[in-house]
Design a protein around this motif. Sequence first.
Motif, short mmCIF file in Angstrom:
data_model
loop_
_atom_site.label_atom_id
_atom_site.label_comp_id
_atom_site.label_asym_id
_atom_site.label_seq_id
_atom_site.Cartn_x
_atom_site.Cartn_y
_atom_site.Cartn_z
N SER A 22 0.88 -1.18 0.00
CA SER A 22 0.00 0.00 0.00
C SER A 22 0.91 1.22 0.00
CB SER A 22 -0.90 0.02 1.25
OG SER A 22 -0.10 0.34 2.39
N ILE A 23 0.38 2.37 -0.41
CA ILE A 23 1.20 3.59 -0.45
C ILE A 23 1.67 3.96 0.96
CG2 ILE A 23 -0.85 5.08 -0.49
CD1 ILE A 23 2.68 5.83 -1.93
N ASP A 24 0.84 3.68 1.99
CA ASP A 24 1.26 3.98 3.37
C ASP A 24 2.50 3.19 3.74
OD1 ASP A 24 -1.04 5.66 4.80
OD2 ASP A 24 -1.98 4.25 3.42
N GLU A 25 2.48 1.88 3.42
CA GLU A 25 3.64 1.03 3.75
C GLU A 25 4.87 1.45 2.94
OE1 GLU A 25 1.91 -3.42 4.49
OE2 GLU A 25 1.54 -2.57 2.50
N ALA A 26 4.65 1.67 1.64
CA ALA A 26 5.78 1.96 0.74
C ALA A 26 6.46 3.28 1.07
CB ALA A 26 5.30 1.96 -0.71
N ALA A 27 5.67 4.30 1.44
CA ALA A 27 6.23 5.62 1.74
C ALA A 27 7.18 5.54 2.94
CB ALA A 27 5.12 6.62 2.02
N ALA A 189 2.62 11.28 -4.00
CA ALA A 189 2.42 10.12 -4.90
C ALA A 189 0.97 10.04 -5.35
CB ALA A 189 2.84 8.83 -4.19
N LYS A 190 0.04 10.23 -4.41
CA LYS A 190 -1.38 10.12 -4.75
C LYS A 190 -1.81 11.24 -5.70
CE LYS A 190 -4.44 8.19 -2.17
NZ LYS A 190 -5.07 7.14 -1.43
N PHE A 192 0.11 12.78 -7.87
CA PHE A 192 0.70 12.50 -9.19
C PHE A 192 -0.07 11.41 -9.92
CE2 PHE A 192 3.98 10.27 -11.78
CZ PHE A 192 4.20 11.29 -12.69
N LEU A 193 -0.39 10.33 -9.19
CA LEU A 193 -1.14 9.23 -9.81
C LEU A 193 -2.54 9.67 -10.24
CD1 LEU A 193 -0.95 6.08 -10.30
CD2 LEU A 193 1.04 7.21 -9.39
N GLY A 194 -3.15 10.53 -9.45
CA GLY A 194 -4.49 11.03 -9.79
C GLY A 194 -4.47 11.80 -11.11
N ILE A 195 -3.43 12.61 -11.29
CA ILE A 195 -3.29 13.38 -12.55
C ILE A 195 -3.06 12.43 -13.73
CG2 ILE A 195 -1.84 15.07 -13.79
CD1 ILE A 195 -3.18 16.60 -11.66
N ILE A 196 -2.17 11.46 -13.54
CA ILE A 196 -1.88 10.48 -14.61
C ILE A 196 -3.18 9.77 -15.01
CG2 ILE A 196 -0.78 8.24 -15.09
CD1 ILE A 196 1.48 9.97 -15.02
N ASN A 197 -3.96 9.38 -14.02
CA ASN A 197 -5.19 8.65 -14.27
C ASN A 197 -6.18 9.48 -15.10
OD1 ASN A 197 -6.49 6.15 -13.89
ND2 ASN A 197 -7.84 7.04 -12.34
N LYS A 198 -6.23 10.79 -14.80
CA LYS A 198 -7.15 11.68 -15.54
C LYS A 198 -6.71 11.87 -16.98
CE LYS A 198 -8.73 14.52 -11.66
NZ LYS A 198 -8.13 15.52 -10.78
N LEU A 199 -5.43 11.65 -17.25
CA LEU A 199 -4.90 11.89 -18.60
C LEU A 199 -5.02 10.66 -19.51
CD1 LEU A 199 -1.64 13.86 -17.68
CD2 LEU A 199 -3.66 14.79 -18.80
N LYS A 200 -5.74 9.64 -19.06
CA LYS A 200 -5.86 8.43 -19.88
C LYS A 200 -6.38 8.77 -21.28
CE LYS A 200 -7.97 3.91 -20.33
NZ LYS A 200 -8.83 2.86 -19.78
N ALA A 223 7.12 -2.33 -5.25
CA ALA A 223 5.91 -2.39 -6.08
C ALA A 223 4.72 -1.87 -5.27
CB ALA A 223 5.65 -3.82 -6.52
N LEU A 224 3.94 -1.00 -5.89
CA LEU A 224 2.78 -0.42 -5.20
C LEU A 224 1.48 -1.05 -5.67
CD1 LEU A 224 3.51 3.43 -5.16
CD2 LEU A 224 4.02 1.75 -3.43
N ASP A 225 0.53 -1.10 -4.73
CA ASP A 225 -0.81 -1.57 -5.06
C ASP A 225 -1.57 -0.41 -5.71
OD1 ASP A 225 -3.38 -2.44 -5.18
OD2 ASP A 225 -3.58 -2.96 -3.07
N VAL A 226 -1.80 -0.51 -7.01
CA VAL A 226 -2.40 0.59 -7.77
C VAL A 226 -3.76 0.98 -7.22
CG1 VAL A 226 -3.18 1.35 -10.05
CG2 VAL A 226 -1.11 -0.04 -9.85
N LYS A 227 -4.55 -0.01 -6.79
CA LYS A 227 -5.91 0.25 -6.30
C LYS A 227 -5.89 1.20 -5.10
CE LYS A 227 -7.52 -4.06 -6.03
NZ LYS A 227 -6.53 -4.83 -6.83
N THR A 228 -4.99 0.96 -4.13
CA THR A 228 -4.97 1.83 -2.94
C THR A 228 -4.49 3.23 -3.31
OG1 THR A 228 -2.67 1.29 -2.27
CG2 THR A 228 -4.40 -0.12 -1.41
N LEU A 229 -3.69 3.33 -4.36
CA LEU A 229 -3.19 4.65 -4.78
C LEU A 229 -4.29 5.51 -5.35
CD1 LEU A 229 0.24 4.03 -6.49
CD2 LEU A 229 -0.24 5.79 -4.82
N LEU A 230 -5.25 4.88 -6.04
CA LEU A 230 -6.28 5.65 -6.74
C LEU A 230 -7.54 5.84 -5.90
CD1 LEU A 230 -5.84 4.13 -10.29
CD2 LEU A 230 -5.11 6.38 -9.53
N ASP A 231 -7.60 5.20 -4.73
CA ASP A 231 -8.79 5.35 -3.87
C ASP A 231 -8.87 6.79 -3.34
OD1 ASP A 231 -9.54 2.80 -4.24
OD2 ASP A 231 -8.73 2.02 -2.35
#
Length: 231
Positions: A22-27, A189-190, A192-200, A223-231
């Motif tokens: 999860s992003i919490d663990e990885a950070a 991180a969240k 940045f990922l949110g912006i990337i996701n919007k640019l699909k 390796a990050l769990d993508v689902k927790t990043l986008l929640d």
Amino acid sequence: MSKLTKNQKLALEKIELGKVYSIDEAAQLVKDITFTKFDASVDIDVRLGVDPRKANQMVRGVCTLPHGTGKDKKVLVLCTPDKEEEAKAAGADYVGLDDYIAKIKGGWTDIDVVITMPSVMGKVGQIGRILGPRGLMPNPKTGTVTMDIAKAVKEVKAGKIDFKVDKFGIVHTSIGKVSFDAGKLKDNAKEFLGIINKLKPTAAKGTYIKSVYLSSTMSYSIALDVKTLLD
């Protein structure tokens, strides 16, 4: 293979192979496995399901990280004399036009961002082949060709980054320093990922965000769990 150092062994012991974090663990983990004597950058790598050779699948954008990058970016403003005071007051490191174009032609590129205005793009074009390969060429899409010079300088100084997908379909950027607390790394991180996701791109088919990895300048990748990043 060369032998692992004591610090590398310690780092490897902390990472579970095959686990997505999860992003919490990885950070927190990226801080725990970095043993550099300097304040290392924390990087994020996002592998996308796009074909960057196709114009309609190009992913490019800007993101203002809530806590900045931890790096003071050196900004060069190429502008007409009437804009020089505005650029300096906003915090630009270097301000000028012909003198700096000549300097860059002579091989000087000790800068992180170049900001300019539409009316001088003809002159800036002369140094495009030097700036382009270094990712320094100003672009209206990233807000670096603008009449509002002060706003552009302040945004870069506050932590605005621009990014684009490389030829392998990966977006790579820095989201802070190891000295940041884990909460700040997570927020950045969240965002940045949110912006990337919007640019699909609408033309991209299948899984868009394939994998996300967090690492520091000298550490192993997590390796990050993508689902927790986008929640």
